[in-house]
Design a protein around this motif. Structure first.
Motif, PDB file in Angstrom:
ATOM      1  N   ALA A 113       2.694  32.735 -21.940  1.00 31.93           N
ATOM      2  CA  ALA A 113       1.949  33.814 -22.529  1.00 31.93           C
ATOM      3  C   ALA A 113       1.979  33.571 -24.097  1.00 31.93           C
ATOM      4  O   ALA A 113       2.513  34.434 -24.767  1.00 31.93           O
ATOM      5  CB  ALA A 113       2.570  35.224 -22.342  1.00 31.93           C
ATOM      6  N   ASN A 115       1.246  34.001 -28.047  1.00 34.85           N
ATOM      7  CA  ASN A 115       0.775  35.048 -28.953  1.00 34.85           C
ATOM      8  C   ASN A 115       0.831  34.518 -30.450  1.00 34.85           C
ATOM      9  O   ASN A 115       1.798  34.806 -30.877  1.00 34.85           O
ATOM     10  CB  ASN A 115       1.406  36.296 -28.762  1.00 34.85           C
ATOM     11  N   PRO A 117       0.689  34.561 -34.237  1.00 32.75           N
ATOM     12  CA  PRO A 117       0.533  35.605 -35.190  1.00 32.75           C
ATOM     13  C   PRO A 117      -0.454  35.575 -36.102  1.00 32.75           C
ATOM     14  O   PRO A 117      -0.711  34.357 -36.470  1.00 32.75           O
ATOM     15  CB  PRO A 117       1.835  35.839 -35.687  1.00 32.75           C
ATOM     16  N   THR A 124       7.796  39.532 -37.272  1.00 35.29           N
ATOM     17  CA  THR A 124       6.812  39.002 -36.469  1.00 35.29           C
ATOM     18  C   THR A 124       7.488  38.722 -34.997  1.00 35.29           C
ATOM     19  O   THR A 124       8.520  38.107 -34.840  1.00 35.29           O
ATOM     20  CB  THR A 124       6.183  37.535 -37.055  1.00 35.29           C
ATOM     21  N   ALA A 126       5.975  36.309 -31.958  1.00 37.80           N
ATOM     22  CA  ALA A 126       5.137  35.354 -31.420  1.00 37.80           C
ATOM     23  C   ALA A 126       5.359  34.873 -30.025  1.00 37.80           C
ATOM     24  O   ALA A 126       5.873  33.884 -29.670  1.00 37.80           O
ATOM     25  CB  ALA A 126       5.125  34.271 -32.349  1.00 37.80           C
ATOM     26  N   PRO A 128       5.743  36.895 -25.809  1.00 38.28           N
ATOM     27  CA  PRO A 128       5.350  38.361 -24.897  1.00 38.28           C
ATOM     28  C   PRO A 128       6.065  39.352 -25.523  1.00 38.28           C
ATOM     29  O   PRO A 128       5.653  40.554 -25.274  1.00 38.28           O
ATOM     30  CB  PRO A 128       6.131  37.802 -23.770  1.00 38.28           C
ATOM     31  N   TYR A 142       4.865  26.257 -31.268  1.00 36.69           N
ATOM     32  CA  TYR A 142       3.487  26.361 -31.712  1.00 36.69           C
ATOM     33  C   TYR A 142       3.270  25.268 -32.637  1.00 36.69           C
ATOM     34  O   TYR A 142       3.765  25.539 -33.807  1.00 36.69           O
ATOM     35  CB  TYR A 142       3.080  27.859 -32.293  1.00 36.69           C
ATOM     36  N   GLU A 165      10.859  36.262 -27.533  1.00 42.04           N
ATOM     37  CA  GLU A 165      11.196  37.403 -26.303  1.00 42.04           C
ATOM     38  C   GLU A 165      12.216  38.179 -26.580  1.00 42.04           C
ATOM     39  O   GLU A 165      13.139  37.658 -27.327  1.00 42.04           O
ATOM     40  CB  GLU A 165      11.262  36.686 -25.015  1.00 42.04           C
TER      41      GLU A 165
END
Length: 212
Positions: A113, A115, A117, A124, A126, A128, A142, A165
């Motif tokens: 999942a 994400n 930013p 922040t 980044a 779920p 990432y 998380e």
């Protein structure tokens, strides 16, 4: 021996709190009382006795979001080279010495999942965010091209660490996995990326990472 055990306990507590002290509200660092209904086997819960942080993880695994048009195998090779150096950290044994580590399965292409930013700041998230069922991945990586890295990290900055998380337990929220946002060109230098990985793994405080 008692001093060594205390050092390892403090290390794993640091790992749980390194990424963001105020992500999704105040994160309170507290000692879990496992005699009051928090040590059930039917769901994941916080475990500060090792760097994996939650009981549904038995090995160190990292997922990698690299974007389209990138050489995934080369990225994995670079990350493993940096991880080999990060594992020389004196805190490794206390945090991950009892966890299984297999280079063949440590990295997975694609996070469940992602994400990404708009910009990495102190609060922040980044990934779920708050979850009752943490993923197997202790670190979400990432890999960013230069234009994206300039926008999210800041011009020229090689990498940063955020929360991926969190879990709520004992009336507190704990970061249980971190997000490593890293510039692709930074990964080619294993010696340079190792401090970044140590910060993402909680082996050192994030602010101890050498400035670019």
């Amino acid at each position: 021996m008692a001093r060594h055990a205390l050092r390892n306990r403090l290390l794993t507590t640091l790992t749980a709190c390194l990424a963001s002290a105020v992500a999704a509200g105040a994160v309170a660092v507290s000692v879990l009382d496992r005699d009051h209904g928090h040590d059930h086997d039917d769901h994941a819960h916080i475990d500060t006795t090792n760097g994996l942080l939650v009981t549904n993880r038995s090995s160190l695994r990292m997922c990698v979001e690299a974007g389209g048009g990138t050489d995934g195998q080369a990225i994995h090779t670079d990350l493993l080279a940096g991880l080999d150096q990060a594992r020389q950290d004196p805190n490794w044994t206390g945090a991950y010495g009892k966890a299984r580590f297999d280079p063949a399965t440590a990295l997975t292409s694609g996070c469940p999942a992602p994400n990404l930013p708009d910009r990495v700041e102190r609060t922040t998230v980044a990934g779920p965010g708050l979850t009752d069922d943490p993923s197997p991945y202790r670190v979400w990586v990432y890999v960013l091209d230069d234009p994206t890295a300039d926008r999210i990290l800041g011009v020229g900055r090689p990498a940063d660490v955020a929360t991926a998380e969190l879990m709520r337990e004992a009336n507190s929220m704990w970061p249980v996995s971190t997000a490593l946002l890293v510039r692709r060109s930074h990964l080619t230098d294993a010696a340079a990326v190792a401090p970044t990985l140590r910060a993402a793994l909680g082996l050192v405080r994030a602010h101890q990472e050498p400035a670019p």
